[in-house]
Design an enzyme around this catalytic site. Structure first.
Site, mmCIF file in Angstrom:
data_model
loop_
_atom_site.group_PDB
_atom_site.id
_atom_site.type_symbol
_atom_site.label_atom_id
_atom_site.label_comp_id
_atom_site.label_asym_id
_atom_site.label_seq_id
_atom_site.Cartn_x
_atom_site.Cartn_y
_atom_site.Cartn_z
ATOM 1 N N HIS A 366 10.993 -26.491 15.549
ATOM 2 C CA HIS A 366 9.571 -26.563 15.892
ATOM 3 C C HIS A 366 9.291 -25.806 17.178
ATOM 4 O O HIS A 366 8.382 -24.967 17.249
ATOM 5 C CB HIS A 366 9.154 -28.027 16.022
ATOM 6 C CG HIS A 366 7.712 -28.201 16.384
ATOM 7 N ND1 HIS A 366 7.289 -28.319 17.683
ATOM 8 C CD2 HIS A 366 6.605 -28.236 15.613
ATOM 9 C CE1 HIS A 366 5.979 -28.440 17.703
ATOM 10 N NE2 HIS A 366 5.534 -28.402 16.450
ATOM 11 N N THR A 676 10.690 -17.555 3.699
ATOM 12 C CA THR A 676 12.155 -17.454 3.718
ATOM 13 C C THR A 676 12.818 -18.489 4.623
ATOM 14 O O THR A 676 14.025 -18.678 4.525
ATOM 15 C CB THR A 676 12.593 -16.033 4.107
ATOM 16 O OG1 THR A 676 11.863 -15.639 5.262
ATOM 17 C CG2 THR A 676 12.341 -15.065 2.981
ATOM 18 N N ASN A 677 12.058 -19.158 5.487
ATOM 19 C CA ASN A 677 12.682 -20.257 6.249
ATOM 20 C C ASN A 677 13.118 -21.358 5.286
ATOM 21 O O ASN A 677 14.291 -21.747 5.255
ATOM 22 C CB ASN A 677 11.692 -20.876 7.249
ATOM 23 C CG ASN A 677 11.262 -19.904 8.317
ATOM 24 O OD1 ASN A 677 11.863 -18.839 8.459
ATOM 25 N ND2 ASN A 677 10.230 -20.253 9.058
ATOM 26 N N CYS A 740 6.545 -14.193 4.940
ATOM 27 C CA CYS A 740 5.947 -14.797 6.126
ATOM 28 C C CYS A 740 6.904 -15.700 6.864
ATOM 29 O O CYS A 740 6.532 -16.377 7.806
ATOM 30 C CB CYS A 740 4.678 -15.553 5.764
ATOM 31 S SG CYS A 740 5.005 -16.950 4.675
#
Lengths: 784, 784
Positions: A366, A676-677, A740
C-alpha cells in the site's frame, strides 16, 4: 567488460631488464618494485597460485624493517623480496619463474584468453546478456611509465564533465607517477585545466600550464576519440618523458543530468542521430532527473536499507501516526511518516509527510503504490526498523531515534540515514522537455497514467501522459466526508438503506469524475469500479470503532460483529472486485451513474469526454455481461449521447482465468487492461503483502532473477498476458489493450508490452517520462 | 423430458360430445368435469391465457355451494361453469372456444411443438446437455378412461421393485379412477399383487385377484417392455372396460441399492452387457451405497441446509469443542461436533464425533476435506447456524438447541434436522464387490487415495485403491506428543535449535511412513513434504498460548510477538509449501530422511516400497531443483538401494505458473500431481475459505454452472491442467501424472482426467469406488 577479465602488467621483466630499468630511470626502488608486482600478478593470473603467501612475505618484510607503506621499502630489500617470491613460486607451483619475456608473454596471453571463463566474467555476461560464445581478443600493449621523472605524468580524463555534461576536457593528473598512484589517493591529483578545478584540487597546477604541448595533444585526441566513438569518453593516459600515451578509452559513466546534456549537445552538433540520442539516456536516469537525490559527498554510510519503493530524497523528523504527520505539517515541520505498514486510513498522513518509511510490505505494498502515485519518496519493508509507538521512538539497526530527531530516506536506493543529509535537486528543464519531445516521435506504445485526483492528473499530463489508464475509485471514498457514508452503506441491512447511503456519495463521485474529465480535456479516462473488499473501509482501532458505533447509533458489539463477519482469511482472493458489484449492484450503479452524469455535464460545456468504465476482477464472462448490462441500462436511460461524449465498457484482466478465457471476454468488451499486480500474485500464488518474508532471499538465491512485482515475469505471467492479448484480438480485432499494473512504469516490462503489441502502458505520474523513454527505446531497438 | 413440455388432455370434447359421454358412462358429473378440465388446460396451453380467472370462478362456485372438494360439484353446476369458462375465454383472448375437434387438435399440436421453447424446457435441456436444435415430436393418443365403471382401473407400476431392485411387477392401482386420482391421494391405491404389499396398502385387494386377465397381460407386457428397452420400466396404465392400455413407459428411477441389483441381475440373465451394466449405476449411487442415509419416510422437513460436505447420516448431541467431543465419546454418547469452522486443533474432536457441522467454510474447507478423508459425515458452511459457545447452545434457523439435545445431519444432501431421524444402512455386499470387479476391467485411469494414516489407507485399499496419491504429512504433526516439538521448532532462534527439535519428530515420522509402506505392500505412496504455513501449528486461544509459554520457558509476550510475526495477510499466498523448505531446509531434510529410512527399514523386511517424494507449491523450476538436490543427497548418502525400494521425486502442480512452465519442470521431475484445489483458488483468484459468502449466489445466478471446488472448471483450470499435461509429456515423455485435489473423486472431473490422458486420480478413501466407476464409465463412453 572492464575489470571482469584478467590482465598482467609489467610483463617482460627479469633481473637483467630490471637492472637496466633501474639504471635508465635512476630509481632502483621503482624498478625492483615493478618486478615484485609483476611476479605477484603473473603468479596469480598465469600460474593460478594462491598469492596470499607472497602477501605475507611482503608484510613480514615491512614489519622486520619497522615501516608501514610499500613505497618505503628500499631497492635492496625489494630485490631480496623478488628472489624470495620466485622461490616460493617454485615451491608452490613446481614452476621456475620464467625469465624469457616471450615465454612470459605467450603464457600471459593464454591466461587472459582463459579468463573469459572465470566466474566473475561469466556472471557479468549473464547480467548483461552477453552470449558466452562471443569470445574475446587479447590486447598486448607495451608498458609506458609516468614515473620516470618530472617530464612524466599520468592521469584520468573525461571528454566532458561527467557530472554536468558540460563540454570540455575534464580530469586530474599527477606528475611523476603511475596510474595506481592516482587511484590510491596518496598524493592529491592536480586539475588538468581550469575547467577541472574543484575544492580539493584547487591548489594544484594544471597540466595545461605544466605541459602545454602534451595537454594540447590530449585535448585534440580527446576530440578525435569522442568523434570516433560518438560518445563521451573516459580516458586513462600517461606521459612518458614528454610523450603522450593513451592507455585506455571507453564510454564514460555519467550522471543523469550529464547523460541528458551530452545526448542533447551531441545531437545538436550532428554527432549522433535522434535515435542514438534517445538510446544514450537510460530510463532510470530520466527517473533520477525528476527527483532530488542525496548528495554523494555526504551520503556515505547508511544506517539501514529498505526497498526502493518510490524515488526522491527527503529529511524530516519522525511521525508515528497520520495525525502526528498532519500536526507537524500544520506547524511547517518536515516529517517522515514511519509505520509498520500503511493502510488507507494513513492517507492524510502520507499527504502531509515529506516521505514514508515502513517496516513491512514490498514494492507493491500500500505504502509503495500510494507513494509512487503521489510522487512521494518512500522506503518500504525495512526489516531493521522497529517501531515503539508507546515509547515514542523508533530503532533503526540499533540506533534509537526519538521524536524531534531527523532521519533521511532515499527512495531510489532504499537507503536510510540518521540525521539530515544534503540533497541535489531535480532538473526538469528545457533540455529535458526537448529530449522528451524527440522521444515521443519514436515510440509506438501510448503512455497513460494511474491517477485518482485532478492534481495527480495534472502532474501526469505535464509529464506527457496521454490519458488515465487507471483511476482507482476507492481512494475517493476515504475523504472524511465520504467515508462516513461508505461505512453507513456497509452497515446497512437492506438494499434500500444501502441505496440511501450511496446516494450521499453520488454527488462527490460525480464531482470527482467531472474534475478529471475537465483536466483530461478529451483524453481517455479509464475508471475502475470499486475493487477492494468492504472491510478495508472500516476502521481497525478500537477507539475508532467506538466512535463509529456512536455515530451510527448502534452498539460497539454490533459494529464488531459486522466487522468480524466481513473478516476474510485471504482478502486478496475474497469478496471484492466485480463480486461486490454483483452482490450489491447498487454500489456499481451509483458509480456508473456518477461517471455517466459527470461525462454528460462536462460534455455539455463543450469539453470532449472519452470515458472507459472498467470492471475489475472478472473470472467469468457472465460476470462481465451482468455488469455491462447494468452500465448500458444507465447509459441508455440518458437518451442519445452528444457526439463529444463517449463511454466504453471493458475489463481488467488480473486473474489467470480471465486471461485464459480472453477470447470470450473480448467479444463483449471494448478494452482490456492488464492488472499485472494481481495477475502476478495469483500466477505465482504469492501475496505481495506477505512476500517480504522470503522474496528477497529468493532473488538473492537466484531462484528468481528479479522481484516479479517490479519487473514482469515474462515466462509465467507474460505467458498469460500474451495469451490474453492474442486471443483477445481474435475474439475482437478492435479491442484496445493496455496494462495498468505497477509494471507499466518498468522499462523491462515495457519492452515486453511493446513486443506483444499492447496499445498502451499506464503508470504513476512520475514514471510517465520513464515509460515514454522506455517505449521509444524498445521501438528503436526493435527496428534494428 | 417428462413434464417439461406441454400436453392437453380430454381433447375433442364439446357440448355434444360431453352429452354423449355422460350418457355412455352414465355419469354426468364425470363428463362435464372432463370438459371443465379440458377448457382450463386448453386455455392455458393453447391460448396462453392466465387461467387464474377460471380458478377463481371454480372457487367461487364451491363457496356458493358450501362445498370443499371439486368432485362434490354436481353435473348441472359443472355444465354452467363450463359455459361461464368459455365466456371468460372469449373476453380475455378474443377467441371463441373452438368446438370443432379437428381445430382443437391442430391448435393443440402446434402449442405442444411451441412448448419446446418454454423456459422450463430450455432450462431442462441446459442442465441435461440436450441440444436446442434437436426438436421434438408430438404424440397424439386417444383418451382412455379408467373411471367408466367398476370394470375400469388405472395404475402405476415398475417392472421391478424400485427400492430393492428385486424382480417382479411392482405397483399400485385404483378401480374406477383416473390417473390423477392415484396421484392426488384422495383414495388409497391398492397393491397390484402380493409383491407390492406395504403397510399402507395391505388392506386393498390386488389387481391380480380382481382382474386376473388384465393383470396377466400387464405382467407379460411388462416383461416385453423391459426386454425391449433393456432396462427396468416405470409404466402408467389404464384399464377401460376390461381392456388394458399403456399410457406411458420410461426407464424407472431407482434407489442406489436397486440400481446395483437390477444391473447385476440383468447382466446375469444376459439381458445387458458388462459395459451396459456399468453404465446403469451412477457414481453418486455407488457413493450412497457406502454410507447410511436418512429414511425418507421420516426425513421430511429439514430445519436448515448446509453444504453436502461428506456423505452419511448421523444423529447425536451437540459438542461445541474438540474436548467435549472426546469426553462424550468416552461416555459412549454419540455427538456431532459443531464449530464455526474446524482447524487442525479440532482433529481429536473430529475423530471422536459421529459427524461434523460447521457454520463457515466451503466444500473444500478444513472440515470438509478432513471429514471426507475420515469417511465421516459432514455438513459445512451452514449460514443459518449460530454458535453461542458461552451460553452452551446453538441456534439453527431460529431453533435454540442446548447441550444434551440431539440433531441429525445428512452429509450427502446437507440437510440438518433438530432431533433424531432414523437412517437406512449402507450395503457393501457381495453384489457390490462383483460389480466393482467388472468395473475395474474397463477403466484406464488408476485410482489412488488421499490418506495419512494406516487406518485410512486400509479402508481405501478395501475400497480398491491402488496406492496413495497424497499423504499430507502435516496431519502427522498434530498428535499431542509431536505438536510440542513442532512448536519448539517454530520458536527456535537458530538452525541448530531447529534441528534439535526436528530430531525429536524424526522417529515419529519414520514410524508413520513405515506403517504406511507396510500397509501398502509395494503399492505406490506419494508423500507431500510439509505444506501449510507455520502459524497453523500454533495455538490460537489465549489460554493455550499461556500454556505454551510456560512449557517453552519464555514470556507470553515473546510467544505473542512470534505469533504476530508469523501472521500473514493472505496465508494461502504466503510462506508455505516449498518456500518453507527453502527457508528452513532442515524441515524437509528431516522429512526426507524419515521417508528414506522408513523405506529402507521396510524394504529390508522383504516388503517392496514405491515411494514418491512430492514437493509442494513450486512456481519456478529452481525451487524444484534445490529441494530435489537435497533429497538426492539424502538418498545417495544411504548407498545403493535394495531392488525392492524405490524413491521418485516429483512435484505438485498447484499454481498457474507451475502449470505454465511444466515443460521445464518435467525435465527434472519423475511425476506431477495436480493440486486442483489450490490451482482453482489461484486461477479464479478465489479463496475457498471465503468463497462461501458469494459462491452459492454465483451458482444460483448461473454465473458459474457449478462450484469449481466440487467439479473441475474445464475451461479455466482445465486449460492449465491440459497445458501442463501436454507440455509436461513433451518435456519428459516418461513423466507420471495424476491429480490429488478434491476433484479426484468427482465423476465429471474424472471424465476430464481420462480425456486428457492422466495416469491416475486420487481421492478420499470413501470416494475410491465412486472414482473407479466414473473412470470405467468414461472409458466405455469414449470407446463408443
Amino acid at each position: 567488460m572492464p575489470g571482469m577479465m584478467d590482465t598482467v602488467l609489467n610483463l617482460g621483466l627479469n633481473e637483467d631488464v630490471v637492472e637496466a630499468l633501474a639504471k635508465q630511470s635512476g630509481d632502483e626502488r621503482f624498478a625492483w618494485d615493478s618486478y615484485r608486482r609483476f611476479i605477484q600478478m603473473y603468479a596469480n593470473v598465469v600460474l593460478d597460485m594462491n598469492t596470499s603467501l607472497l602477501e605475507i612475505q611482503l608484510e613480514d618484510l615491512k614489519e622486520d624493517l619497522g615501516i608501514k607503506e610499500d613505497y618505503d621499502i628500499g631497492g635492496d630489500d625489494l630485490r631480496s623480496l623478488c628472489q624470495s617470491f620466485k622461490r616460493t613460486v617454485l615451491e608452490e607451483t613446481g614452476i621456475k619463474f620464467p625469465t624469457d619475456p616471450k615465454e612470459q608473454l605467450w603464457r600471459a596471453i593464454n591466461a587472459v584468453f582463459n579468463s573469459w571463463d572465470n566466474p566473475r566474467a561469466i556472471k557479468y555476461r549473464e547480467i548483461n546478456n552477453i552470449p558466452d560464445d562471443l569470445g574475446t581478443a587479447v590486447n598486448v600493449q607495451s608498458m609506458v611509465y609516468g614515473n620516470l621523472g618530472s617530464d612524466c605524468a599520468t592521469g584520468v580524463c573525461f571528454t566532458r564533465n561527467p557530472s554536468t555534461g558540460e563540454a570540455g576536457v575534464f580530469g586530474e593528473y599527477l606528475i611523476n607517477a603511475q596510474g595506481e598512484d592516482v587511484v590510491a589517493g596518496i598524493r592529491t591529483p592536480a586539475p588538468l585545466n581550469k575547467f577541472s578545478l574543484n575544492e580539493i584540487n584547487e591548489n594544484g597546477e594544471t597540466l595545461e600550464e605544466q605541459m602545454a604541448p602534451a595537454y594540447k595533444e590530449l585535448q585534440n585526441i580527446c576530440d578525435l576519440l569522442e568523434k570516433h566513438y560518438r560518445d563521451m569518453q573516459d580516458i586513462e593516459f600517461t606521459i612518458e618523458r614528454g610523450k603522450l600515451y593513451f592507455l585506455q578509452t571507453r564510454s564514460a559513466k555519467r550522471t543523469a543530468k550529464a547523460a541528458l546534456k551530452v545526448a542533447m549537445s551531441m545531437l545538436e552538433s550532428g554527432a549522433i542521430s535522434e535515435q542514438e540520442a534517445i538510446l544514450r539516456v537510460s530510463p532510470e536516469q530520466v527517473e533520477a532527473l525528476l527527483h532530488p537525490s542525496l548528495d554523494p559527498k555526504y551520503a556515505d554510510h547508511e544506517t539501514a536499507k529498505g526497498l526502493p519503493a518510490s524515488p526522491g530524497a527527503v529529511s524530516g523528523v519522525i511521525a508515528l501516526s497520520a495525525d502526528e504527520a498532519v500536526e507537524l505539517k500544520e506547524q511547517n515541520i518536515d516529517c517522515i511518516l514511519v509505520r509498520q505498514e500503511t493502510s488507507p486510513e494513513d492517507i492524510s498522513g502520507m499527504v502531509a509527510a515529506k516521505g514514508i518509511l515502513t517496516a513491512r510490505g514490498g514494492m507493491t505494498s500500500h505504502a509503495a503504490v500510494v507513494a509512487r502515485g503521489m510522487g512521494k519518496t518512500c522506503v518500504a519493508g525495512c526489516s531493521a526498523l522497529v517501531i515503539k509507538e508507546d515509547e515514542n521512538l523508533i530503532i533503526i539497526n540499533g540506533h534509537e531515534i526519538s521524536k524531534e530527531e531527523k532521519i533521511t530516506i532515499e527512495g531510489s536506493t532504499g537507503r536510510i540515514f540518521v540525521g539530515e543529509v544534503p540533497t541535489i535537486e531535480s532538473s526538469f528543464d528545457d533540455d529535458f522537455l526537448s529530449f522528451m519531445e524527440i522521444v515521443d516521435k519514436y515510440r509506438v506504445l501510448r503512455v497513460r497514467t494511474n491517477a485518482d485526483t485532478p492534481k495527480d492528473t495534472k502532474t501526469a499530463l505535464k509529464f506527457g501522459a496521454e490519458g488515465i489508464g487507471l483511476c482507482r475509485t476507492e481512494h475517493m471514498f476515504f475523504e472524511p466526508e465520504r467515508i462516513q457514508a461508505v461505512r453507513e452503506m456497509i452497515f446497512s441491512k437492506t438494499t434500500d438503506e444501502r441505496k440511501a447511503s450511496l446516494e450521499k456519495i453520488l454527488p462527490f463521485q460525480k464531482m470527482d469524475f467531472a474534475e478529471l474529465f475537465k483536466a483530461l480535456d478529451g483524453k481517455p479516462c479509464n475508471i475502475r469500479l470499486l475493487d477492494p473488499p468492504l472491510h478495508e473501509f472500516l476502521p481497525s482501532e478500537e477507539s475508532d470503532l467506538k466512535k463509529l458505533a456512536e455515530l451510527m447509533g448502534v452498539t460497539l458489539s454490533e459494529i464488531k460483529t459486522r466487522v468480524s463477519s466481513l473478516h476474510e482469511f485471504n482478502p486478496m482472493l475474497g469478496h471484492r472486485g466485480c463480486r461486490l458489484g454483483i452482490s450489491y449492484p447498487e454500489i456499481y450503479e451509483i458509480q456508473i451513474r456518477a461517471i455517466v452524469e459527470a461525462g454528460l455535464e462536462i460534455g455539455e460545456k463543450g469539453t470532449s469526454v472519452e470515458s472507459e468504465i472498467m470492471i475489475p476482477l472478472i473470472s467469468t464472462v457472465e460476470e462481465f455481461r451482468l455488469i455491462k448490462e447494468l452500465a448500458l441500462e444507465i447509459i441508455d436511460s440518458k437518451g442519445d449521447l452528444p457526439s463529444n461524449v463517449n463511454f466504453k465498457i471493458g475489463t481488467m484482466i488480473e486473474l489467470p482465468r480471465a486471461a485464459i478465457i480472453a477470447d470470450e471476454v473480448a467479444k463483449e468488451a471494448d478494452f482490456f487492461s492488464f492488472g499485472t499486480n494481481d495477475l502476478t500474485q495469483t500466477t505465482f500464488g504469492l501475496s505481495r503483502d506477505d512476500s517480504g518474508k522470503f522474496l528477497p532471499a529468493y532473488v538473492e538465491m537466484d531462484i528468481l532473477k528479479e522481484d516479479p512485482f517490479v519487473s514482469l515475469d515474462y515466462r509465467g505471467v507474460g505467458f498469460l498476458v500474451e495469451h490474453a492479448t492474442v486471443n483477445g484480438r481474435i475474439g475482437n480485432p478492435k479491442i484496445h489493450i493496455g496494462i495498468c499494473g505497477e509494471h507499466g512504469g518498468d522499462p523491462k516490462s515495457i519492452n515486453f508490452c511493446h513486443k506483444i503489441g499492447l496499445d498502451y502502458v499506464s503508470c504513476s505520474p512520475y514514471r510517465v517520462p520513464v515509460a515514454r523513454l522506455a517505449a521509444a527505446q524498445v521501438a528503436i531497438k526493435s527496428n534494428d
